[in-house]
Design an enzyme around this catalytic site. Structure first.
Site, PDB file in Angstrom:
ATOM      1  N   ARG A 129      11.952  -5.711   5.371  1.00  0.00           N
ATOM      2  CA  ARG A 129      11.795  -4.344   4.794  1.00  0.00           C
ATOM      3  C   ARG A 129      12.693  -3.242   5.618  1.00  0.00           C
ATOM      4  NH1 ARG A 129       5.368  -2.995   4.710  1.00  0.00           N
ATOM      5  NH2 ARG A 129       5.295  -3.022   6.878  1.00  0.00           N
ATOM      6  N   ARG A 135      11.291  -0.942  11.157  1.00  0.00           N
ATOM      7  CA  ARG A 135      10.247  -0.528  11.860  1.00  0.00           C
ATOM      8  C   ARG A 135      10.284  -1.429  13.038  1.00  0.00           C
ATOM      9  NH1 ARG A 135       4.969   0.058   8.344  1.00  0.00           N
ATOM     10  NH2 ARG A 135       4.247  -0.897  10.235  1.00  0.00           N
ATOM     11  N   ARG A 157      -0.794  -8.263  13.763  1.00  0.00           N
ATOM     12  CA  ARG A 157      -1.276  -7.338  12.736  1.00  0.00           C
ATOM     13  C   ARG A 157      -2.026  -7.805  11.602  1.00  0.00           C
ATOM     14  NH1 ARG A 157       4.172  -4.743  11.116  1.00  0.00           N
ATOM     15  NH2 ARG A 157       3.019  -3.510   9.355  1.00  0.00           N
ATOM     16  N   ARG A 191      -9.515   1.614   8.889  1.00  0.00           N
ATOM     17  CA  ARG A 191      -9.117   0.193   9.439  1.00  0.00           C
ATOM     18  C   ARG A 191     -10.051  -0.402  10.037  1.00  0.00           C
ATOM     19  NH1 ARG A 191      -3.132   0.874   9.198  1.00  0.00           N
ATOM     20  NH2 ARG A 191      -2.087  -0.778   9.622  1.00  0.00           N
ATOM     21  N   LYS A 223       0.705  -1.119   0.141  1.00  0.00           N
ATOM     22  CA  LYS A 223      -0.149  -0.175   0.084  1.00  0.00           C
ATOM     23  C   LYS A 223       0.949   1.238  -0.064  1.00  0.00           C
ATOM     24  CE  LYS A 223      -2.029  -0.805   4.026  1.00  0.00           C
ATOM     25  NZ  LYS A 223      -1.507  -2.118   4.364  1.00  0.00           N
TER      26      LYS A 223
HETATM   27  P1  AMP Z   1       0.861   0.883   9.123  1.00  0.00           P
HETATM   28  O1  AMP Z   1       2.256   1.631   8.823  1.00  0.00           O
HETATM   29  O2  AMP Z   1      -0.314   1.352   8.428  1.00  0.00           O
HETATM   30  O3  AMP Z   1       1.383  -0.932   9.029  1.00  0.00           O
HETATM   31  O4  AMP Z   1       0.609   1.290  10.580  1.00  0.00           O
HETATM   32  C1  AMP Z   1       1.214   0.647  11.793  1.00  0.00           C
HETATM   33  C2  AMP Z   1       0.405   0.620  12.788  1.00  0.00           C
HETATM   34  O5  AMP Z   1      -0.058   2.119  13.332  1.00  0.00           O
HETATM   35  C3  AMP Z   1      -0.598  -0.194  13.134  1.00  0.00           C
HETATM   36  O6  AMP Z   1      -0.238  -1.601  13.415  1.00  0.00           O
HETATM   37  C4  AMP Z   1      -1.471   0.413  14.150  1.00  0.00           C
HETATM   38  O7  AMP Z   1      -1.114  -0.013  15.453  1.00  0.00           O
HETATM   39  C5  AMP Z   1      -1.170   1.840  13.777  1.00  0.00           C
HETATM   40  N1  AMP Z   1      -2.590   2.317  12.960  1.00  0.00           N
HETATM   41  C6  AMP Z   1      -2.307   2.901  11.819  1.00  0.00           C
HETATM   42  N2  AMP Z   1      -3.190   3.130  11.016  1.00  0.00           N
HETATM   43  C7  AMP Z   1      -4.187   3.032  11.910  1.00  0.00           C
HETATM   44  C8  AMP Z   1      -5.748   3.108  11.640  1.00  0.00           C
HETATM   45  N3  AMP Z   1      -6.374   3.520  10.949  1.00  0.00           N
HETATM   46  N4  AMP Z   1      -6.410   2.631  13.132  1.00  0.00           N
HETATM   47  C9  AMP Z   1      -5.686   2.257  14.041  1.00  0.00           C
HETATM   48  N5  AMP Z   1      -4.636   2.282  14.226  1.00  0.00           N
HETATM   49  C10 AMP Z   1      -3.723   2.369  13.143  1.00  0.00           C
END
Ligand code: AMP
Length: 225
Positions: free
Chosen positions: A127, A161, A172, A88, A13
């Site tokens: 990554r 990360r 996740r 989400r 994404k």
């Molecule tokens: P990502 O970089 O999109 O994989 O997001 C990393 C982490 O940020 C996720 O595992 C959640 O802990 C938090 N996070 C990101 N976007 C959201 C969202 N829309 N709602 C809730 N938590 C989020």
């Protein structure tokens, strides 16, 4: 033109959103990136966010909706956006619709990037990114041209990360299945959902997505992928 990028962690994404931002002038709004900046802050709030993220849980719907609403308000009124990592949950999806209605905006496409789950762990654990400009790399699929040097800015410091570990990835993925996948029928019923094959290489995925965008007559900037 406003887009939602949908898909499990590691589907690509962020990569696709970043490319579309460069090529189409849309603004990528990546909630994970926004939260990571907050998590780096030396404050109780920052520490709380860090704790939630590194355990693979979700930050509260209320906070996320407010955060994304503020980011949309900061954009030039005619600039389109790509939501990467939002919504989400079903609550977030419903709140987004209400919010956009009030702002006289709408979502034009929801791209679901489909990837075989078996390879997600391999994709995520490999990554890393440039500590200086955040350009993403992968130990197998996307190495810098010169080993140890960022293609984009020449920096030599890289980071991973803290939530890209096997244990947290499993959590996740579970959160994605339990809380995020149930949103898909919501967008399918609105005729907004387009599934793309995320197993194809990066350029092919971009091409497939762009075959839809070009129909909307956006100005395409010739930036190579
Ligand atoms: P990502 O970089 O999109 O994989 O997001 C990393 C982490 O940020 C996720 O595992 C959640 O802990 C938090 N996070 C990101 N976007 C959201 C969202 N829309 N709602 C809730 N938590 C989020």
């Amino acid at each position: 033109m406003n887009i939602i990028m949908f898909g499990p962690p590691g589907a690509g994404k962020g990569t696709q959103s970043h490319l579309l931002e460069e090529r189409w002038g849309l603004k990528q709004l990546a909630t994970g990136d926004i939260l990571r900046k907050v998590a780096d802050e030396d404050s109780d709030f920052g520490r709380k966010i860090k704790e939630i993220m590194s355990s693979g849980q979700f930050v509260s719907d209320e906070l996320m909706v407010e955060m994304i609403g503020n980011k949309i308000d900061e954009l030039d009124s005619n600039r389109g956006f790509i939501l990467d990592g939002f919504p989400r949950t079903e609550k977030q999806a419903e709140a987004l619709d209400i919010m956009l209605l009030k702002k006289d905006k709408k979502i034009d496409f929801v791209f679901e990037i489909k990837v075989d789950e078996k390879i997600l762990v391999e994709r995520i654990t490999g990554r890393y990114f440039c500590a200086s400009c955040n350009t993403n790399y992968h130990t197998i699929f996307n190495k810098p041209k010169v080993s140890g040097v960022c293609d984009n800015c020449g920096a030599t410091d890289f980071k991973t990360r803290s939530d890209d570990t096997v244990d947290v990835i499993k959590k996740r993925l579970k959160a994605y299945h339990d809380l995020t996948m149930p949103i898909l029928p919501y967008y399918r019923n609105k005729n907004l959902l387009v599934s793309v094959d995320g197993m194809a290489n990066v350029n092919e995925v971009t091409k497939e997505i762009e075959s839809y965008l070009s129909k909307e007559g956006l100005t395409y900037k010739a930036v190579s992928v």
